[in-house]
Every structure is written in structure tokens, then in C-alpha cells.
Design a protein around this motif. Structure first.
Motif, PDB file in Angstrom:
ATOM      1  N   SER A 512       0.829  -1.211   0.000  1.00  0.00           N
ATOM      2  CA  SER A 512       0.000   0.000   0.000  1.00  0.00           C
ATOM      3  C   SER A 512       0.862   1.258   0.000  1.00  0.00           C
ATOM      4  O   SER A 512       0.586   2.211  -0.737  1.00  0.00           O
ATOM      5  CB  SER A 512      -0.932  -0.004   1.210  1.00  0.00           C
ATOM      6  N   ALA A 513       1.930   1.258   0.814  1.00  0.00           N
ATOM      7  CA  ALA A 513       2.829   2.421   0.837  1.00  0.00           C
ATOM      8  C   ALA A 513       3.518   2.610  -0.505  1.00  0.00           C
ATOM      9  O   ALA A 513       3.723   3.747  -0.965  1.00  0.00           O
ATOM     10  CB  ALA A 513       3.856   2.249   1.951  1.00  0.00           C
ATOM     11  N   SER A 514       3.869   1.498  -1.166  1.00  0.00           N
ATOM     12  CA  SER A 514       4.484   1.603  -2.499  1.00  0.00           C
ATOM     13  C   SER A 514       3.503   2.206  -3.503  1.00  0.00           C
ATOM     14  O   SER A 514       3.889   3.021  -4.353  1.00  0.00           O
ATOM     15  CB  SER A 514       4.935   0.220  -2.976  1.00  0.00           C
ATOM     16  N   GLY A 515       2.221   1.814  -3.377  1.00  0.00           N
ATOM     17  CA  GLY A 515       1.215   2.408  -4.261  1.00  0.00           C
ATOM     18  C   GLY A 515       1.053   3.895  -4.016  1.00  0.00           C
ATOM     19  O   GLY A 515       0.891   4.681  -4.960  1.00  0.00           O
ATOM     20  N   ILE A 516       1.093   4.308  -2.747  1.00  0.00           N
ATOM     21  CA  ILE A 516       0.994   5.738  -2.434  1.00  0.00           C
ATOM     22  C   ILE A 516       2.178   6.491  -3.030  1.00  0.00           C
ATOM     23  O   ILE A 516       2.026   7.566  -3.621  1.00  0.00           O
ATOM     24  CB  ILE A 516       0.926   5.932  -0.910  1.00  0.00           C
ATOM     25  N   PHE A 517       3.380   5.925  -2.881  1.00  0.00           N
ATOM     26  CA  PHE A 517       4.581   6.572  -3.435  1.00  0.00           C
ATOM     27  C   PHE A 517       4.496   6.673  -4.953  1.00  0.00           C
ATOM     28  O   PHE A 517       4.877   7.696  -5.541  1.00  0.00           O
ATOM     29  CB  PHE A 517       5.821   5.780  -3.017  1.00  0.00           C
ATOM     30  N   PHE A 518       3.985   5.626  -5.586  1.00  0.00           N
ATOM     31  CA  PHE A 518       3.859   5.666  -7.046  1.00  0.00           C
ATOM     32  C   PHE A 518       2.891   6.758  -7.493  1.00  0.00           C
ATOM     33  O   PHE A 518       3.153   7.478  -8.462  1.00  0.00           O
ATOM     34  CB  PHE A 518       3.387   4.300  -7.554  1.00  0.00           C
ATOM     35  N   MET A 519       1.773   6.909  -6.782  1.00  0.00           N
ATOM     36  CA  MET A 519       0.807   7.934  -7.167  1.00  0.00           C
ATOM     37  C   MET A 519       1.359   9.338  -6.923  1.00  0.00           C
ATOM     38  O   MET A 519       1.052  10.270  -7.678  1.00  0.00           O
ATOM     39  CB  MET A 519      -0.492   7.734  -6.390  1.00  0.00           C
ATOM     40  N   ILE A 520       2.176   9.503  -5.887  1.00  0.00           N
ATOM     41  CA  ILE A 520       2.833  10.800  -5.695  1.00  0.00           C
ATOM     42  C   ILE A 520       3.794  11.082  -6.838  1.00  0.00           C
ATOM     43  O   ILE A 520       3.918  12.231  -7.300  1.00  0.00           O
ATOM     44  CB  ILE A 520       3.551  10.821  -4.330  1.00  0.00           C
ATOM     45  N   ALA A 526       2.978  14.940 -13.495  1.00  0.00           N
ATOM     46  CA  ALA A 526       2.026  15.915 -14.026  1.00  0.00           C
ATOM     47  C   ALA A 526       2.549  17.338 -13.862  1.00  0.00           C
ATOM     48  O   ALA A 526       2.400  18.176 -14.768  1.00  0.00           O
ATOM     49  CB  ALA A 526       0.680  15.759 -13.312  1.00  0.00           C
ATOM     50  N   VAL A 527       3.178  17.617 -12.721  1.00  0.00           N
ATOM     51  CA  VAL A 527       3.771  18.943 -12.525  1.00  0.00           C
ATOM     52  C   VAL A 527       4.897  19.175 -13.523  1.00  0.00           C
ATOM     53  O   VAL A 527       5.041  20.278 -14.067  1.00  0.00           O
ATOM     54  CB  VAL A 527       4.282  19.086 -11.078  1.00  0.00           C
ATOM     55  N   PHE A 604      -6.715  12.207   1.607  1.00  0.00           N
ATOM     56  CA  PHE A 604      -6.192  13.530   1.930  1.00  0.00           C
ATOM     57  C   PHE A 604      -4.780  13.705   1.385  1.00  0.00           C
ATOM     58  O   PHE A 604      -4.451  14.755   0.804  1.00  0.00           O
ATOM     59  CB  PHE A 604      -6.185  13.755   3.441  1.00  0.00           C
ATOM     60  N   LEU A 605      -3.937  12.698   1.564  1.00  0.00           N
ATOM     61  CA  LEU A 605      -2.565  12.801   1.077  1.00  0.00           C
ATOM     62  C   LEU A 605      -2.531  12.965  -0.434  1.00  0.00           C
ATOM     63  O   LEU A 605      -1.813  13.826  -0.971  1.00  0.00           O
ATOM     64  CB  LEU A 605      -1.776  11.558   1.501  1.00  0.00           C
ATOM     65  N   PHE A 606      -3.317  12.156  -1.158  1.00  0.00           N
ATOM     66  CA  PHE A 606      -3.361  12.259  -2.612  1.00  0.00           C
ATOM     67  C   PHE A 606      -3.838  13.643  -3.054  1.00  0.00           C
ATOM     68  O   PHE A 606      -3.188  14.317  -3.865  1.00  0.00           O
ATOM     69  CB  PHE A 606      -4.282  11.180  -3.189  1.00  0.00           C
ATOM     70  N   GLN A 607      -4.969  14.071  -2.523  1.00  0.00           N
ATOM     71  CA  GLN A 607      -5.549  15.327  -2.984  1.00  0.00           C
ATOM     72  C   GLN A 607      -4.718  16.530  -2.536  1.00  0.00           C
ATOM     73  O   GLN A 607      -4.640  17.527  -3.248  1.00  0.00           O
ATOM     74  CB  GLN A 607      -6.984  15.452  -2.484  1.00  0.00           C
ATOM     75  N   PHE A 608      -4.110  16.444  -1.368  1.00  0.00           N
ATOM     76  CA  PHE A 608      -3.272  17.552  -0.912  1.00  0.00           C
ATOM     77  C   PHE A 608      -2.061  17.717  -1.823  1.00  0.00           C
ATOM     78  O   PHE A 608      -1.724  18.842  -2.236  1.00  0.00           O
ATOM     79  CB  PHE A 608      -2.833  17.305   0.531  1.00  0.00           C
ATOM     80  N   VAL A 609      -1.400  16.613  -2.132  1.00  0.00           N
ATOM     81  CA  VAL A 609      -0.238  16.686  -3.026  1.00  0.00           C
ATOM     82  C   VAL A 609      -0.673  17.117  -4.419  1.00  0.00           C
ATOM     83  O   VAL A 609      -0.013  17.937  -5.077  1.00  0.00           O
ATOM     84  CB  VAL A 609       0.489  15.324  -3.059  1.00  0.00           C
ATOM     85  N   ASN A 610      -1.790  16.583  -4.880  1.00  0.00           N
ATOM     86  CA  ASN A 610      -2.286  16.927  -6.211  1.00  0.00           C
ATOM     87  C   ASN A 610      -2.640  18.408  -6.315  1.00  0.00           C
ATOM     88  O   ASN A 610      -2.365  19.063  -7.324  1.00  0.00           O
ATOM     89  CB  ASN A 610      -3.511  16.072  -6.525  1.00  0.00           C
ATOM     90  N   LEU A 611      -3.238  18.947  -5.264  1.00  0.00           N
ATOM     91  CA  LEU A 611      -3.708  20.327  -5.299  1.00  0.00           C
ATOM     92  C   LEU A 611      -2.582  21.331  -5.094  1.00  0.00           C
ATOM     93  O   LEU A 611      -2.630  22.439  -5.639  1.00  0.00           O
ATOM     94  CB  LEU A 611      -4.780  20.523  -4.232  1.00  0.00           C
TER      95      LEU A 611
END
Length: 962
Positions: A512-520, A526-527, A604-611
Motif C-alpha cells: 500500500s505504501a508503495s502504491g501511495i509513493f507511485f501515485m505521488i 504531471a507537474v 487527503f494525502l493524494f488530494q493535498f499533493v495533487n492540489l
């Protein structure tokens, strides 16, 4: 001391907790409890039998002998899916105990029949609705489930839909005996003794003064934000002491009418509690309504709204028809946007969990007022001092300073005076009050959280949540299905339950942590794409045919990049929700609360980093690593990195925050209210086309509620997430955009009424559930508060020109060494902040197409750029000057000093502000003392009774007490 009923002395666990005065009552009347004796009945019979042990034994036996496949009952009771029982527009009772319906020889009230809230008899109120389709193949499970529902004592009626004969509504009613039984098991607190208040004694002189003051207040306008007390009902829970309900001591409770003693929210909560513990199939884990909803046996389950929220009659002349109508008029209507929220009524109708959300939202909105006022003051200070700003004056007057091109080839040379407008706009946000505002907002975030803890404590006390503890949660069906082969003993319940091995749990968390890191990393990619777009587009806009775009190529690039970035943010949010759902289910959390916390943290982590990723890039990376003319740094040795505007990068950061914040809040408000409105309008339109307007108005309440939109599957998650992300925008980069609190305040004033309107009119009534606080969101708010201190320190030190101006004023300006830093000390700052470049040193791929002859009639030899570097003819051409190192050292020192100072202030405030208000602590101590006195008097009365009985029996006593 107060004397309460002696029957309450059996166990300490059932001693009453006397609620405090409501918040409105404390503000309007200065009252204290009348600490005089409350008369009781002294002749209550005592017994030595422990009823709690008997009750627990009965429950254990009932669990073992619960009826699942009782053949006799299956013969005697009709099948629930029998079409002969279903008629369009008729209610058919299938209750086992017909005597409880009390309809034999009686005619039900017409009003109760017409409003669609009661059974056919007009007396049994509908407490819960189940919906299924006859075509669904899960018939056997439903029959067993409904048979066991009746075995628990619930009454049931079924009716087919008026619009679709395939849809069946199952109406449930809990009789008084069932409500009392489960209210005692669930420790539902009910009112048992009304509070008595008295005013302080006053001398005649003080009475005269108070009369004069009240007469003077009569000339002043009344508080417009307060709700009309005549409109709101007298909520008995707030005027009475409460205690866990007990059938043995039922005579102690205030029961005017058994049908209304338990309010509708409590009744539906009790019925839902029963439905979650009824089996539908033979097997250890085949239990509960949630599993039947997940496997499709039932299509929907919800409590009913209390009638229509609209009325032909005015609420001021005829009163409210029901609590839903009252909430609409006093809370969800746009005409009362400036008034306080009726939180007690919201809690009574929707439950404590939703009430706490609106209490937090209202508190956050109220705390935004000082932040918005100070931010507006900072902005207006920049407006008033604009004409006196020496830096903007020099920029506007610098017609002889020619700036180097900001991109390769197509970007022309430009006068520094062409950026006069941007220099003035930058001063509006970057002025002498910016640092003060950044410190204020860091302190404000701490004060907001600390005072919310105090406010939450008062609410928890008023709503009887102080001693409430969550029940032992049920294990998620997915967890049971996955780990049903491995079991171990639960240390709390003492029963075997599925067990997840430590190695399995760790491996799932790592994945799960690896998936979070990949999405970040996807966000960073994208940036990076946005950065490439900005680099490529600035050259394209510089060669554009339209003069407006060509002359403002950098602003056009920033504006379009922000809009594209917003579209990418919204698209990635959809992807992130699916990824977060997948990763959370992959972790296999044990309970629903663990699942909710894990999902909340990921989203929250996904959307915060995305935003905020693009905002971080503009604030701390844009224009910092570009090199200098003749030696530019490039991406993939091809694209030249984007430079800041000659007036600085702060204008880009302001545009990024302003556009994202406005678009995000507008889109969220549309999706929250516009989408349900459109769906409900489309449903009503189809009904009007098929059945006409008159037939639609005659639909029963369960049909109307079924056609509303269900509350989203994640509960209040979307509402909290939106506000938390807004809180981040309001605090993290507030030094660059002081108007952020004002925009947040305006949005929240609308948000409160939007959410209220949505809950009251557009959504089915959610199940009333209890909660003591806002959960994991409070920890996230604290984390954002800490992050805001660091980011604002870097924004002031790195992004703005505050530190370079300060260094110039004290070290290099006309006032160097004099200890002054006024506007007169900033003379020559613009020239000192620009370096000189020899045009002939341009690289071939960077050399502009024009030679700058349009400025002086001859080709330019030199141009200027923002940096602290030596001139081209110095011993070390384009090397850093001593002023650069002074500025760098000052920036680092400012970051360290600012962070330590603000963190010290935050911790000091946290230490000085107690979590519990002093008056609340005193009331809690006083009530604890009164409870001890009550127990002492009850024991004393028992001993006196025993003494009298023994005297009657002729026995003698020695050394007797008392």
C-alpha cells in the motif's frame, strides 16, 4: 444538596450525568441551579437481586435459541414475498402480534394516515424503511431475515411502489417494549428530572441599575444573528438531567407520552441496531443488514423524513409542521444566512455526528472573521501605501533600463517600466504588513484548534457525550471472509474471531505504501508536464500575432497553465479515489473505523499533493535554478527553464492560488448541490410525465424519500475533505495571498447553507449516529498548522523580496549603518538588484531575433537581469557578489528565527489555553459532588428503612449507625 430517587443507587454505572445549561441559555440568562431538595418518593422497594446479571443471562440464552428456520413460524406467518399481500396504495400489516396494533374496532386518525409516516392504523409510526425488488433472487435470505425481525418484536408492513410494482417497501415499527429493552441495552440517555434555575439575589440598588440597563438596551437593535426563540421548540433534552434508560426505574423518567418519549432519530437508531444483529442465514457470520445491502438482497434502507419541508402557511403565524420544516425555515433557507445555526435541533434530527460537523464548520467560519479582516487590512494597507512605495516608483520610472529576454529567440528586449503594473500589484500582497500577517495566521491556526477543543468539550457536555464510549465494533465482512480460517480469542469479548497474521499485515502495508509513493510520482510527473508546457508556451505566446497576448506572454502562459493544471487536478482526483479505495481494501482493515481512517488518510494525502504540488513549484522552484544569460540551465539540454517576471515570482503564486481556490470551491459547490438537484429534478420530471402533478403530490413519504439521493457512501468524508483542503489553502501560502481567508469566509457562509439545504431537501435522511469529536481530521489540521509555519517562512524569505529589501536598507542603501529602513532608505534598490549582461555573450540558440535597436536607434550592448552577479568585465565574469551571500545568509537566519519564534508562540498558547473551560470544569466537579451526596443519602435512607423494619420485628441493636 439535591436529593434524587433512591432507586438510582443500585449501581454507580447508571448514575445520572446532569447536563449543563444550553449555550443560548447561558448567554441570555445568568442563572444557576437551585440547589434545593427535589422531593422524591421514599417508599421505593429495594431488592438484593442483581437484575443486570439476569438480563445478561437472558441475552446469552436468546442468542443461542434465536429462531432462524422455525418451521412452525414459517407456516403460521405469511411469506414476505407473497404477491397476494401487496396492493398499490394499500398498507398490509404482517405483524405477528395483532393486538399491539390496536386497530380492531377503531378508526385511525386521518392526519396520520395522510402524511405517510404511520402504519395503516394511524398509530404505529414508521421507524425504518427497507426496499427490495421482487425480481431479486435473494428471496430466501429476506424471508429468514424478516422472520427474525418479527421474532425480535418489530412490527412490519409491506407495500409495493406506486411507480414501479417491482419495488417493495418494508415498513418497520418498534413498539414501546422493544424500544425500552434495547434503549437499556444501548445505554440511551433519557431525561429524568427537569432542571430548576434561580437568579442571583440582588440588592435594591443593583436591581435599579439592571432596570436602567435593560431600558437602555431596549433602544438598541436586537441581536440579528440570534434565532427567534419562539420559533424553536423547547428541546426537553437540554432542560433536563439525563440518565441511562432503565425499565426497572421507568417511573423516574419524564414520560408524558410513550409514543413521543423516544424521538424519531433515537427510534431509527434503535431499529438499525436491531437490524445489524439479526441473522439471515445459518452460519456464524451471516448476520446484519449491511451484508444484505452489499449482496443486493435489499436495495436501500433509510429512516423517514418527518414530512414535507415546505408549507402553505407561514411559520411565524402557524408554526412549524415538523422538525424538517423547522430546519428548512431556520437553517437551510437562504434568508437566514446571517443567523446562528440551531445546533441542538440539528443534533436532534440528524444525530450527534452530523451535528458535530456543522458545529465545527460554524466554528471554523466564525474564526475566519478575524483572519479575513486582518488579511483585508494587509491588502488595503498595500493599496494605501502604493503611491509611497519607492520600489514600484523606480520600476515605473525606469524607462532607460532594458531587460534581457525571458525566453529564447522570440522574446524581445523590454523596458523595466513595462512591468510597472505588475510591480504595483506585487506591492499589494508583498508589503511591510506581510510578515506580521504570516505570524498572525500561524498563531490563528493554533488558537482555532485550541478553542475548538474547548468548544467541543462544551458541546460534548451539553449533548451527553462526555461519558459515552463507542461500542465494540463489528468486524468487516471482507475481513471475516479473508481470514475466517485463522482465529484467536478477543481479549475484550472473550470470543474467537478472525485473525490477521503480523507478516501478512506488514506485507500489505508495504504494498500500500508503495502504491501511495507511485501515485505521488504520478503527481510529480504531471507537474513536470506543466513545467514543460510553460517553457514551450512562453516562446509561442511571445511570437503571437495579437499584440495583447504578445506583450503579456508570461501572464498568458501562467493563466493557461493554471487552468490546465486545474483540469488535471480534477481528473487525477477521480483516479486517486479509485486507487485509494483499492489500496485500502488491499490492506484489509479489521473494522469500519479502521477502514475509514486509512481511506481518509490516503485520500487527503493524494488530494493535498495533487492540489498543492504546482503551488510548491511556483513558490520555491520557479526562477531559482535558471542560471544566467549566456549560461542557462535547460531541461534535457533542450528547453530553457522559465524565469520569473521582472517584478518577481510572487505575482505568479498569487494567480495560482486565486484561480485554483475560486475554481475548486465553485466546482465543489456545484457538485455538492447542483448534481443532486439535477438528478432529483429529472426524477420528478419523469414522475410528472407518467402520473401527472396531482398524483405525485399524493405519494406517501417513503416513496418521496426513496426518490431522493442517498447520502454518499463515505458519509461526511467529502464535506470534511473540502474544508480541510481549504484550511490548507488559507494557512499554508497565506503570506503570498492575504485575501485567501476572505475568500474562504465567503465560501463557507454559502457552504453552511448549501450543506444544510442538501441534507434537509435533497438527500434521504441519514441514520442518526453518535460521535465525540471530528476524528482523524483533527490530527490532520494540526499537521497542516505545523506545515503552514514552515511554508510561510520560506515564502517570505525565498519567494518575496522582503529579505533583499531589508538587507539593502541596512547594509547597502543610503541609510546603511544608521539603523533605519524607511522608504527613503530604498532609493536605488532596483538598480542594485539588477545585474549587467553583455549582449554579445548570448548563446546561439538563446540570441533574440531583434537587436534592440528600437530603444536607442543602435544595437544594444548591455541588458539587465534579476540577480546579484559581477559585471562581464570583472576578473570573474558573472560571479556572485558579496550582496548575494549577505542576502542568502539573511534568508536562512530569517527562516530559523521565524520558525522558532512562531513555534514557541504556538506551544505557549497551547499551554495557556486549557482544553476544558473553567466554568465547565467547575460544573462537572459540582455535579460529581452532588452525585456522591445523592448516593450517600440513598444509602442513609436504606439503612434507616432497615432499622425501622428490625424495630418492628422486636430485635435489639447496639452501637447502631446512624
Amino acid at each position: 444538596p439535591e436529593s434524587l430517587l433512591a432507586g438510582f443507587s443500585t449501581t454507580l454505572s447508571q448514575t445520572p450525568s446532569m447536563s449543563s445549561i444550553s449555550s443560548e441559555g447561558r448567554e441570555d440568562l445568568q442563572v444557576n441551579r437551585l440547589e434545593t431538595q427535589i422531593w422524591i418518593k421514599p417508599d421505593i422497594q429495594k431488592t438484593d437481586v442483581d437484575f443486570s446479571e439476569i438480563l445478561n443471562a437472558i441475552q446469552e440464552i436468546a442468542k443461542d435459541v434465536n429462531i432462524f428456520f422455525d418451521e412452525l413460524e414459517g407456516v403460521n406467518s405469511p411469506s414476505k414475498d407473497d404477491d397476494s399481500l401487496l396492493h398499490h396504495g394499500n398498507l398490509t400489516c404482517t405483524s405477528d402480534d395483532a393486538s399491539r396494533l390496536e386497530v380492531v374496532g377503531e378508526e385511525a386518525p386521518d392526519k396520520n394516515k395522510a402524511n405517510g409516516l404511520y402504519f395503516r392504523d394511524g398509530k404505529c409510526r414508521i421507524d425504518y424503511i427497507l426496499v427490495y425488488r421482487k425480481s431479486n433472487p435473494q428471496t430466501e435470505k429476506r424471508e429468514v431475515f424478516e422472520r427474525n425481525i418479527r421474532a425480535e418484536g418489530l412490527q412490519m408492513e409491506k407495500e409495493s411502489s406506486l411507480t414501479n410494482s417491482d419495488i417493495i417497501f418494508v415498513k418497520l415499527h418498534a413498539p414501546w417494549e422493544v424500544l425500552g429493552k434495547y434503549a437499556e441495552l444501548m445505554n440511551v440517555r433519557m431525561p429524568f428530572r427537569r432542571k430548576i434555575y434561580y437568579l442571583h439575589r440582588r440588592y435594591k440598588f443593583m436591581n435599579r441599575i439592571e432596570k436602567q440597563i435593560s431600558r437602555f438596551r431596549g433602544w438598541l437593535p436586537r441581536k440579528p444573528m440570534r434565532l427567534d426563540k419562539e420559533t424553536l421548540p423547547d428541546l426537553e433534552e437540554n432542560d433536563c438531567y439525563t440518565a441511562p434508560f432503565s425499565q426497572q426505574r421507568i417511573h423516574h423518567f419524564i414520560i408524558h407520552n410513550k409514543d413521543t418519549f423516544f424521538n424519531n432519530a433515537t427510534r431509527s437508531r434503535i431499529v438499525h441496531h436491531i437490524l445489524q444483529r439479526v441473522k439471515y442465514e445459518e452460519g456464524k457470520n451471516k448476520i446484519g443488514l449491511n451484508r444484505l445491502l452489499s449482496n443486493g438482497s435489499y436495495e436501500a434502507a433509510f429512516p423517514l423524513h418527518e414530512g414535507s419541508y415546505r408549507s402553505k402557511n407561514s411559520i411565524r403565524t402557524h408554526g412549524a409542521e415538523n422538525h424538517r420544516h423547522l430546519l428548512y425555515e431556520c437553517w437551510a433557507s437562504w434568508g437566514v444566512w446571517y443567523k446562528y445555526q440551531p445546533l441542538d435541533l440539528v443534533r436532534r434530527y440528524f444525530g450527534e455526528k452530523i451535528g458535530l460537523y456543522f458545529a465545527w464548520l460554524g466554528w471554523y467560519t466564525g474564526m475566519l472573521f478575524p483572519a479575513a479582516f486582518i488579511g483585508l487590512f494587509v491588502f488595503l494597507y498595500g493599496v494605501t501605501t502604493l503611491n509611497h512605495c519607492q520600489v514600484s516608483k523606480e520600476v515605473c520610472q525606469a524607462t532607460d533600463i532594458i531587460m534581457c529576454p525571458i525566453c529564447d529567440k522570440y522574446c524581445p528586449f523590454m523596458r523595466l517600466s513595462d512591468s510597472c503594473v505588475y510591480a504595483k500589484v506585487t506591492h499589494l500582497f508583498d508589503n511591510g504588513a506581510t510578515v506580521f500577517f504570516a505570524v498572525f495566521m500561524a498563531v490563528w491556526a493554533t488558537v482555532f484548534l485550541e478553542f475548538w477543543k474547548r468548544r467541543r468539550a462544551v458541546i460534548a457536555y451539553d449533548w451527553d457525550l462526555i461519558d459515552w464510549e463507542e461500542e465494540e465494533e463489528e468486524i468487516r465482512p471482507q475481513f471475516e471472509a479473508k481470514y475466517s480460517k485463522k482465529e484467536r480469542m478477543n481479549p475484550i469479548s472473550g470470543k474467537p474471531e478472525p485473525y490477521q497474521a503480523f507478516a501478512d499485515k506488514c506485507s500489505r502495508l508495504i504494498v500500500s505504501a508503495s502504491g501511495i509513493f507511485f501515485m505521488i510520482c504520478v503527481v510529480i510527473a504531471a507537474v513536470f508536464g506543466i513545467v514543460i508546457y510553460r517553457v514551450v508556451t512562453v516562446s509561442t505566446f511571445a511570437a503571437f500575432k495579437w499584440a495583447l497576448i504578445r506583450n503579456n506572454s508570461q501572464v498568458a502562459t501562467t493563466g493557461t497553465a493554471v487552468c490546465i493544471n486545474f483540469c488535471i487536478i480534477m481528473l487525477l482526483n477521480v483516479l486517486y479515489e479509485k486507487v485509494a479505495l483499492f489500496l485500502t481494501n488491499l490492506e484489509q482493515p479489521r473494522t469500519e473505523s479502521e477502514w475509514e481512517n486509512s481511506f481518509t488518510l490516503k485520500m487527503f494525502l493524494f488530494q493535498f499533493v495533487n492540489l498543492n504540488s504546482s503551488t510548491f513549484y511556483i513558490a520555491f522552484f520557479l526562477g531559482r535554478f535558471t542560471g544566467h544569460p549566456g549560461a542557462y540551465l535547460r531541461l534535457i539540454n533542450r528547453w530553457r527553464l522559465e524565469e520569473c517576471h521582472p517584478s518577481g515570482c510572487l505575482i505568479d503564486l498569487c494567480m495560482q492560488m486565486g484561480i485554483i481556490m475560486v475554481l475548486k470551491q465553485t466546482w465543489n459547490n456545484f457538485m455538492e448541490l447542483g448534481y443532486p438537484l439535477i438528478q432529483n429534478w429529472w426524477t420528478r420530471r419523469k414522475l410528472r410525465q407518467e402520473y401527472g402533478t396531482q398524483r405525485k403530490t399524493s405519494f406517501p413519504q417513503w416513496e418521496k424519500d426513496y426518490n431522493l439521493q442517498p447520502m454518499n457512501a463515505y458519509g461526511l468524508f467529502d464535506e470534511y475533505l473540502e474544508m480541510i483542503l481549504q484550511f490548507g489553502f488559507t494557512t499554508i501560502f497565506v503570506a503570498a495571498f492575504p485575501l485567501a481567508p476572505l475568500l474562504a469566509l465567503l465560501n463557507n457562509i454559502i457552504e453552511i447553507r448549501l450543506d444544510a439545504y442538501k441534507f434537509v431537501t435533497q438527500w434521504r435522511r441519514p441514520l442518526a449516529s453518535r460521535a465525540k469529536d471530528i476524528g482523524i481530521w483533527y490530527g490532520i489540521l494540526e499537521g497542516i498548522g505545523i506545515l503552514s509555519v514552515i511554508t510561510n517562512a520560506f515564502v517570505i524569505a525565498v519567494t518575496s523580496d522582503f529579505i533583499p529589501r531589508l538587507v539593502y536598507a541596512y547594509k547597502y542603501g543610503p541609510c546603511a549603518g544608521q539603523g533605519e529602513a524607511g522608504q527613503k532608505c530604498m532609493v536605488g534598490y532596483v538598480n542594485a538588484s539588477l545585474s549587467v549582461f553583455l549582449v554579445s555573450d548570448f548563446e546561439n540558440r538563446s540570441e533574440p531575433t531583434s537587436n534592440g535597436s528600437e530603444f536607442s536607434g543602435s544595437p544594444l550592448k548591455y541588458c539587465r537581469y534579476r540577480d546579484y552577479r559581477d559585471p562581464p568585465h570583472s576578473p570573474v565574469p558573472y560571479g556572485y557578489t558579496l550582496q548575494f551571500w549577505h542576502v542568502l545568509a539573511a534568508r536562512l537566519a530569517f527562516i530559523i528565527v521565524f520558525e522558532h519564534l512562531v513555534f514557541c508562540i504556538k506551544h505557549l498558547i497551547s499551554y495557556l489555553i486549557p482544553d476544558l473551560p473553567k466554568d465547565l470544569r467547575d460544573r462537572m466537579r459540582r455535579e460529581k459532588y452532588l452525585i456522591q451526596e445523592m448516593m450517600y443519602e440513598a444509602e442513609l435512607e436504606r439503612l434507616q428503612k432497615e432499622r425501622k423494619e428490625r424495630k418492628k420485628n422486636g430485635k435489639s441493636y447496639h452501637n447502631e449507625w446512624p
